[in-house]
Write a protein that holds these residues in place. Structure first.
Motif, mmCIF file in Angstrom:
data_model
loop_
_atom_site.group_PDB
_atom_site.id
_atom_site.type_symbol
_atom_site.label_atom_id
_atom_site.label_comp_id
_atom_site.label_asym_id
_atom_site.label_seq_id
_atom_site.Cartn_x
_atom_site.Cartn_y
_atom_site.Cartn_z
ATOM 1 N N PHE A 29 0.836 -1.204 0.000
ATOM 2 C CA PHE A 29 0.000 0.000 0.000
ATOM 3 C C PHE A 29 0.872 1.255 0.000
ATOM 4 O O PHE A 29 0.664 2.164 -0.801
ATOM 5 C CB PHE A 29 -0.930 0.008 1.222
ATOM 6 N N SER A 30 1.870 1.290 0.877
ATOM 7 C CA SER A 30 2.693 2.507 0.981
ATOM 8 C C SER A 30 3.598 2.694 -0.227
ATOM 9 O O SER A 30 3.782 3.814 -0.689
ATOM 10 C CB SER A 30 3.568 2.487 2.222
ATOM 11 N N ASN A 31 4.165 1.597 -0.720
ATOM 12 C CA ASN A 31 5.196 1.757 -1.753
ATOM 13 C C ASN A 31 4.683 1.668 -3.182
ATOM 14 O O ASN A 31 5.227 2.297 -4.076
ATOM 15 C CB ASN A 31 6.296 0.700 -1.582
ATOM 16 N N ASP A 32 3.673 0.831 -3.420
ATOM 17 C CA ASP A 32 3.304 0.548 -4.814
ATOM 18 C C ASP A 32 2.137 1.366 -5.349
ATOM 19 O O ASP A 32 2.046 1.622 -6.542
ATOM 20 C CB ASP A 32 2.968 -0.945 -4.984
ATOM 21 N N LEU A 33 1.215 1.772 -4.470
ATOM 22 C CA LEU A 33 0.043 2.469 -4.992
ATOM 23 C C LEU A 33 0.354 3.943 -5.222
ATOM 24 O O LEU A 33 0.938 4.599 -4.363
ATOM 25 C CB LEU A 33 -1.147 2.335 -4.042
ATOM 26 N N GLN A 34 -0.059 4.446 -6.369
ATOM 27 C CA GLN A 34 0.141 5.875 -6.624
ATOM 28 C C GLN A 34 -0.895 6.664 -5.841
ATOM 29 O O GLN A 34 -1.951 6.130 -5.499
ATOM 30 C CB GLN A 34 0.041 6.149 -8.122
ATOM 31 N N PRO A 35 -0.605 7.950 -5.523
ATOM 32 C CA PRO A 35 -1.523 8.694 -4.655
ATOM 33 C C PRO A 35 -2.927 8.857 -5.265
ATOM 34 O O PRO A 35 -3.916 8.636 -4.594
ATOM 35 C CB PRO A 35 -0.853 10.054 -4.491
ATOM 36 N N GLN A 36 -3.012 9.263 -6.536
ATOM 37 C CA GLN A 36 -4.314 9.491 -7.169
ATOM 38 C C GLN A 36 -4.374 8.706 -8.476
ATOM 39 O O GLN A 36 -3.346 8.447 -9.078
ATOM 40 C CB GLN A 36 -4.487 10.981 -7.532
ATOM 41 N N THR A 37 -5.586 8.396 -8.911
ATOM 42 C CA THR A 37 -5.752 7.785 -10.226
ATOM 43 C C THR A 37 -5.561 8.888 -11.266
ATOM 44 O O THR A 37 -6.030 10.012 -11.067
ATOM 45 C CB THR A 37 -7.178 7.216 -10.356
ATOM 46 N N TYR A 38 -4.867 8.605 -12.361
ATOM 47 C CA TYR A 38 -4.721 9.625 -13.403
ATOM 48 C C TYR A 38 -6.076 9.932 -14.032
ATOM 49 O O TYR A 38 -6.866 9.025 -14.257
ATOM 50 C CB TYR A 38 -3.784 9.138 -14.510
ATOM 51 N N PRO A 39 -6.355 11.210 -14.319
ATOM 52 C CA PRO A 39 -7.623 11.525 -14.961
ATOM 53 C C PRO A 39 -7.759 10.788 -16.303
ATOM 54 O O PRO A 39 -6.768 10.548 -16.992
ATOM 55 C CB PRO A 39 -7.570 13.037 -15.171
ATOM 56 N N GLU A 40 -8.994 10.454 -16.634
ATOM 57 C CA GLU A 40 -9.251 9.653 -17.833
ATOM 58 C C GLU A 40 -8.737 10.333 -19.106
ATOM 59 O O GLU A 40 -8.305 9.673 -20.044
ATOM 60 C CB GLU A 40 -10.769 9.408 -17.945
ATOM 61 N N ILE A 41 -8.756 11.656 -19.100
ATOM 62 C CA ILE A 41 -8.357 12.379 -20.310
ATOM 63 C C ILE A 41 -6.895 12.095 -20.672
ATOM 64 O O ILE A 41 -6.488 12.208 -21.822
ATOM 65 C CB ILE A 41 -8.616 13.903 -20.142
ATOM 66 N N LEU A 42 -6.110 11.695 -19.683
ATOM 67 C CA LEU A 42 -4.713 11.366 -19.957
ATOM 68 C C LEU A 42 -4.541 9.901 -20.360
ATOM 69 O O LEU A 42 -3.446 9.452 -20.637
ATOM 70 C CB LEU A 42 -3.855 11.650 -18.718
ATOM 71 N N ARG A 43 -5.656 9.147 -20.364
ATOM 72 C CA ARG A 43 -5.545 7.718 -20.627
ATOM 73 C C ARG A 43 -6.452 7.287 -21.776
ATOM 74 O O ARG A 43 -6.798 6.125 -21.890
ATOM 75 C CB ARG A 43 -5.967 6.920 -19.378
ATOM 76 N N SER A 44 -6.936 8.243 -22.594
ATOM 77 C CA SER A 44 -7.956 7.896 -23.582
ATOM 78 C C SER A 44 -7.578 8.256 -25.001
ATOM 79 O O SER A 44 -6.786 9.164 -25.238
ATOM 80 C CB SER A 44 -9.260 8.634 -23.272
ATOM 81 N N ASN A 45 -8.222 7.563 -25.910
ATOM 82 C CA ASN A 45 -8.221 7.950 -27.309
ATOM 83 C C ASN A 45 -9.142 9.166 -27.415
ATOM 84 O O ASN A 45 -10.293 9.113 -27.001
ATOM 85 C CB ASN A 45 -8.770 6.762 -28.102
ATOM 86 N N LEU A 46 -8.653 10.270 -27.961
ATOM 87 C CA LEU A 46 -9.440 11.501 -27.898
ATOM 88 C C LEU A 46 -10.184 11.837 -29.192
ATOM 89 O O LEU A 46 -10.707 12.948 -29.333
ATOM 90 C CB LEU A 46 -8.537 12.671 -27.496
ATOM 91 N N ALA A 47 -10.234 10.891 -30.145
ATOM 92 C CA ALA A 47 -10.869 11.207 -31.433
ATOM 93 C C ALA A 47 -12.293 11.740 -31.240
ATOM 94 O O ALA A 47 -12.659 12.788 -31.773
ATOM 95 C CB ALA A 47 -10.873 9.978 -32.328
ATOM 96 N N ASN A 48 -13.070 11.030 -30.453
ATOM 97 C CA ASN A 48 -14.447 11.447 -30.245
ATOM 98 C C ASN A 48 -14.536 12.780 -29.511
ATOM 99 O O ASN A 48 -15.346 13.651 -29.847
ATOM 100 C CB ASN A 48 -15.172 10.349 -29.455
ATOM 101 N N THR A 49 -13.681 12.959 -28.516
ATOM 102 C CA THR A 49 -13.678 14.203 -27.739
ATOM 103 C C THR A 49 -13.318 15.392 -28.626
ATOM 104 O O THR A 49 -13.946 16.450 -28.550
ATOM 105 C CB THR A 49 -12.653 14.100 -26.600
#
Ligand code: CDP
Ligand code: MG
Length: 560
Positions: free
Chosen positions: A412-432
């Motif tokens: 928990f302390s070492n491996d998990l990142q503090p926040q989930t990255y926003p979806e906009i940084l993880r998506s195909n943006l063609a539709n957007t």
């Protein structure tokens, strides 16, 4: 019994008094008569007994303590950020407070967005009940493929994607007086686009108000983004939650989760259990296994009700999560337990009362996009610390609870990142990008994203849209692009639909597009994989999946 009768009588008294007062004031020709507290302002009908019962419960929710302050801050500001723990009453109460604001006139129109369809439907049903109105009338919801609202609607819950669609036809969102962006911490693609868009709309419409509601800690970030809008905090969680970690990493989290459920049921005092898993198949599998294990234990343990929860579950089945735990088999028998096995939906979107034990294996399905190879995939990935915190919080809603994290404290302390990255940084943006172009936003580079996407991802989107003919070489929306943007589909699919008449296959393409727009029609349960594959092969088409889906559709139609 006698208590109840007394209450009814006193209600009746109030009606009389007030209607008399109302008559008098009308006779005196004075200003609008006061509406008696027993008459529903929106429908003109007398409130049912149930309304007052729920009202008592509502008043105990933390947000009620700040009702007056909220209305004051809303009156004085155009934008306001409100944060509070899940279950404090944000989603169900705040929109109702807004409706009471006197500065909004007689028929205000309020929108409240939800990242998930399930939440929009379930919460609007609940609020309609709380307001003692019929769902689809004064209170409604709108999700893709289903609009349950009418000209009477004054409060509409809708998915963030639907509000974005509405903005395409009505760029200043003129039908609304107040817009509430709920679950802002989820940072879905559509919510992020709405942030930027609404910032622009607010500049052009001084009469519009925006409330941003969020469950977790990024409040200052929202505040900064919305030019220092005031921040309201609803007091925290009600009960302490004890957290347990495993000593060693678990090899099979599904098996470990089921084992933990059984242990809790055998050893822990009453209280319902919430298990977080990643998707439909896994959840159905777990539900079957838990039920089987419990049956094997026979009479030693109390009865259980095992309920799955995921977004593609039919609405009637989703309602089951709100049903109470089963009664003991005998009058003095061991109490029953409800076991909810859910995806991330239960993390913040839906509040289930009575949960005392949470089992968190530490995973969820997350979208990942690789612009180099242009592939977007849903992968089972480790959750963030913020998610883990939210999950454990679910155990402390009604009494002190326990959360069992199926990973080590070190991990928990070492491996998990503090926040989930926003979806906009993880998506195909063609539709957007197509949506933004249709909304008249040409300068994508300077669009006010809270977290701007990678330039490469934007470039890929522009390339695809240009290749499909939706954008010309200067990046402007073409006639074709405009038509394509009207479809709630990926650009590839909307293009396919739009040009299909030229190839005399619009009927077939329409069926295929529809089949691709609903949850996968093929199920492959772990226990019956061979049978499932055999059944599927009967529809198989040598030219691939699309024609296989068409075969399924035709077979369905032919066999009524
Ligand atoms: O949005 P937030 O997480 O702050 O809370 P909410 O969704 O407004 O839920 C507040 C309370 O409403 C819950 O704790 C439940 O007691 C109740 N509720 C319910 O009983 N049935 C629903 N379908 C939704 C909410
Ligand atoms: Mg909520």
């Amino acid at each position: 019994m006698s208590m109840e009768r007394k209450r009814k009588v006193s209600l009746f008294d109030v009606v009389d008094e007030n209607s008399l007062a109302a008559k008098l004031s009308r006779a005196n020709g004075s200003a609008a008569p006061q509406i008696p507290p027993t008459i529903n302002r929106w429908t003109g009908r007398t409130y049912s007994q149930r309304y007052f019962e729920i009202l008592e419960k509502r008043k105990s929710l933390p947000v009620w303590q700040q009702k007056d302050e909220f209305l004051r801050v809303l009156r004085e500001n155009q934008t306001l950020v409100l944060v509070g723990e899940t279950g404090s009453g944000k989603t169900t109460q705040i929109p109702q407070f807004v409706l009471e604001a006197d500065f909004l006139g007689k028929r205000p129109m309020v929108a409240c967005t939800q990242p998930r369809r399930v939440a929009a439907m379930s919460v609007s049903r609940r609020v309609a009940e709380e307001m003692d109105v019929t769902i689809g009338e004064e209170v409604g919801y709108s999700i893709r493929f289903e609009d349950c609202s009418s000209s009477k609607t004054i409060l509409k819950y809708l998915t963030d994607g639907m509000l974005l669609r509405e903005a395409m036809a009505d760029p200043l969102l003129e039908r609304y007086k107040v817009i509430i962006l709920d679950e802002a911490h989820e940072r879905t693609l559509a919510t992020d686009v709405l942030f930027g868009l609404l910032k622009e709309v607010l500049r052009n419409r001084s009469d519009l108000k925006l409330v941003v509601m969020s469950a977790t800690l990024e409040a200052e970030k929202f505040q900064g983004y919305f030019n220092g809008a005031p921040l309201m905090k609803v007091p925290g969680r009600l009960h302490p939650v004890e957290i347990f970690y495993t000593q060693e990493p678990e090899r099979d989290y599904l098996e470990a989760a089921i084992r933990t459920v059984v242990q809790i049921h055998m050893c822990e005092p009453p209280g319902d259990i919430l298990v977080f898993l990643t998707g439909e198949e896994e959840i159905e599998d777990a539900c079957r296994k838990i039920t089987r294990e419990m049956n094997n234990l026979g009479d030693q343990v109390g009865p259980v009700k095992v309920v799955p929860l995921y977004s593609t579950l039919p609405p009637a089945m989703q309602q089951k999560i709100f049903e109470p735990a089963p009664a003991p088999l005998k009058e003095d028998g061991v109490p029953g337990r409800k076991i909810v096995v859910s995806t991330n939906i239960a993390e913040t979107s839906l509040t289930i009362d009575g949960i005392v034990y949470v089992i968190d294996p530490g995973f969820s399905k997350q979208k990942v996009y690789n612009p180099r190879i242009r592939v977007e995939s849903l992968l089972v990935s480790p959750i963030s610390k913020a998610s883990a915190h939210q999950r454990s919080g679910r155990a402390g809603r009604t009494q002190p609870g326990k959360c069992f994290r199926l990973y080590t404290e070190k991990s928990f302390s070492n491996d998990l990142q503090p926040q989930t990255y926003p979806e906009i940084l993880r998506s195909n943006l063609a539709n957007t990008v197509l949506t933004l172009k249709k909304l008249g936003i040409d300068d994508l580079v300077h669009f006010d994203f809270m977290d701007p996407p990678a330039p490469e991802t934007l470039m890929r989107a522009l390339e695809v849209l240009n290749y499909l003919g939706a954008l010309d070489d200067d990046g402007n929306l073409t006639k074709l692009g405009e038509i394509m943007s009207e479809f709630p589909l990926d650009p590839q699919m909307s293009k396919m639909l739009v040009v299909s008449p030229e190839f005399n296959c619009s009927n077939e393409i329409l069926s295929i597009s529809a089949m691709l727009s609903v949850p996968n029609c093929f199920l492959r349960p772990r226990e019956a994989q061979k049978a499932a594959d055999e059944a599927k092969s009967r529809f198989g088409h040598i030219d691939g999946d699309h024609l296989t889906l068409l075969n399924v559709y035709h077979a369905y139609k032919q066999n009524s």
